[in-house]
Write a protein that holds these residues in place. Structure first.
Motif, PDB file in Angstrom:
ATOM      1  N   LYS A  92       1.230   2.273   1.463  1.00  0.00           N
ATOM      2  CA  LYS A  92       0.496   3.192   1.380  1.00  0.00           C
ATOM      3  C   LYS A  92      -0.384   3.585   2.655  1.00  0.00           C
ATOM      4  N   LEU A  93      -0.113   4.893   2.792  1.00  0.00           N
ATOM      5  CA  LEU A  93      -0.763   5.330   4.178  1.00  0.00           C
ATOM      6  C   LEU A  93      -2.186   5.973   3.833  1.00  0.00           C
ATOM      7  N   ASN A  94      -3.113   6.008   4.927  1.00  0.00           N
ATOM      8  CA  ASN A  94      -4.121   6.671   4.995  1.00  0.00           C
ATOM      9  C   ASN A  94      -4.026   8.316   5.348  1.00  0.00           C
TER      10      ASN A  94
ATOM     11  N   GLN B  96       6.073  10.300   4.661  1.00  0.00           N
ATOM     12  CA  GLN B  96       5.697   9.109   4.099  1.00  0.00           C
ATOM     13  C   GLN B  96       6.800   8.046   3.872  1.00  0.00           C
ATOM     14  N   GLY B  97       8.065   8.636   3.794  1.00  0.00           N
ATOM     15  CA  GLY B  97       9.173   7.793   3.201  1.00  0.00           C
ATOM     16  C   GLY B  97       9.235   6.650   4.281  1.00  0.00           C
TER      17      GLY B  97
ATOM     18  N   VAL C  62       5.239   2.947   8.335  1.00  0.00           N
ATOM     19  CA  VAL C  62       4.025   2.193   8.337  1.00  0.00           C
ATOM     20  C   VAL C  62       2.978   2.822   8.895  1.00  0.00           C
ATOM     21  N   PRO C  63       1.648   2.416   8.882  1.00  0.00           N
ATOM     22  CA  PRO C  63       0.713   3.018   9.717  1.00  0.00           C
ATOM     23  C   PRO C  63       0.818   3.080  11.331  1.00  0.00           C
TER      24      PRO C  63
END
Length: 329
Positions: free
Chosen positions: A308-310, A87-88, A92-93
């Motif tokens: 914030k990722l989904n 996630q770091g 991005v998505p």
């Protein structure tokens, strides 16, 4: 729906109009020097990849920036890291990489090593802490600081390569080092003049640090079969470790420059490999998504991630479904 499924549909449509080309059956992987990833390597010694008709090209790379650049360029097909590292920043998505499996859980293998003069986490205020960006120990440090009303901004961070843990901790100006095994135990055993102790480790937060297998979306769409082979070989090697721990340690040790006894100690005290059934439980239910969301909040709050990722878009459980159907376990 994960991005790779959209890509797979597009490739399928295009392939009907183009002549068939030979598939690339080499699986290029980068991962940190962490014994948790040993099943992928031991599977090679067990002849699993050859039996599957694929070739493994596995290399160690501790620098996360180098791994992400390699993924972006298409130099690698997969990487293995923790959920938090996945996630770091600067992810991005649209950043390539879909989680397709788990390989281990850290239960003591990541931690923050401090000088004997540090009685509590509050004593770290204003002190120099050496740590590689985005590794699990940073997350643990940030969580521990927050318990006493401090943040990462209350300490002076110095970026290092985790492999340099011993040399860095020998510097008395460094109050603490965030690191992982085998460097954590090695520093405790070697830099004894500093009366080192582990301030916090993943033993206290066993559900937070999960190591995952991430596939590059384009490669996954082009040849999902080789990633299925990778997963089958990893979980066969985990089965082998459960049944033959001593032989597994003997095979794994040379890859990490350790003795078989070292590997056995790390496996017994610092990590738990995930079996195929456990991986299915993680990805096939909300279990991994819950971990993902919890860690995402921490990473955003602590400034380790910007976006914030989904979880649904980052995790694809489809390769695990019926993975061994028609294949010997």
């Amino acid at each position: 729906m994960p991005r790779c499924r959209f890509a797979a549909a597009a490739v399928a449509a295009i392939s009907t109009a183009l002549p068939a080309v030979a598939q690339d059956n080499t699986i290029r992987v980068l991962a940190p020097t962490w014994v948790g990833f040993a099943p992928a390597l031991v599977a090679q010694d067990l002849g699993c990849y050859e039996a599957e008709g694929v070739t493994l090209d596995f290399r160690f790379e501790d620098d996360r920036a180098n791994v992400m650049a390699a993924m972006e360029r298409g130099d690698i097909d997969a990487d293995m890291r923790t959920v938090g590292e996945h996630q770091g920043r600067p992810r991005v998505p649209e950043t390539p990489g879909t989680i397709i499996g788990t390989i281990d859980i850290s239960v003591g293998g990541d931690g923050v090593l401090v000088d004997g003069s540090i009685a509590s986490v509050a004593d770290l205020k204003g002190k120099i802490i050496a740590i590689e960006p985005n590794i699990p120990a940073r997350l643990l440090l940030q969580m521990e600081l927050s318990k006493v009303g401090l943040s990462i901004n209350d300490v002076e961070l110095r970026e290092i390569a985790t492999a340099d843990t011993i040399a860095v901790f020998s510097d008395r100006s460094i109050a603490a080092v965030g690191t992982y095994e085998p460097f954590l135990s090695q520093a405790v055993q070697i830099v004894t003049d500093r009366n080192p102790r582990v301030l916090v480790s993943s033993r206290e937060e066993p559900d937070i640090i999960v190591d995952i297998i991430t596939a590059r979306d384009e490669a996954l769409a082009e040849n999902p079969g080789k990633f299925e082979s990778l997963l089958r070989c990893v979980y066969r090697a985990v089965d082998y470790q459960r049944a033959n721990p001593d032989e597994f340690a003997e095979m794994a040790a040379p890859y990490f420059g350790l003795t078989a006894a070292d590997v056995t100690e790390i496996v017994n005290t610092s990590l738990a490999y995930t079996t195929y059934e456990e991986a299915v439980s993680f990805l096939g239910t909300d279990k991994l998504a819950t971990v993902f969301d919890e860690v995402m909040v921490l990473n955003i709050d602590f400034g380790a991630a910007d976006t914030k990722l989904n979880a649904e878009e980052e995790i694809d459980p489809s390769l695990l479904e019926g993975l061994f159907d028609g294949h010997t376990r």
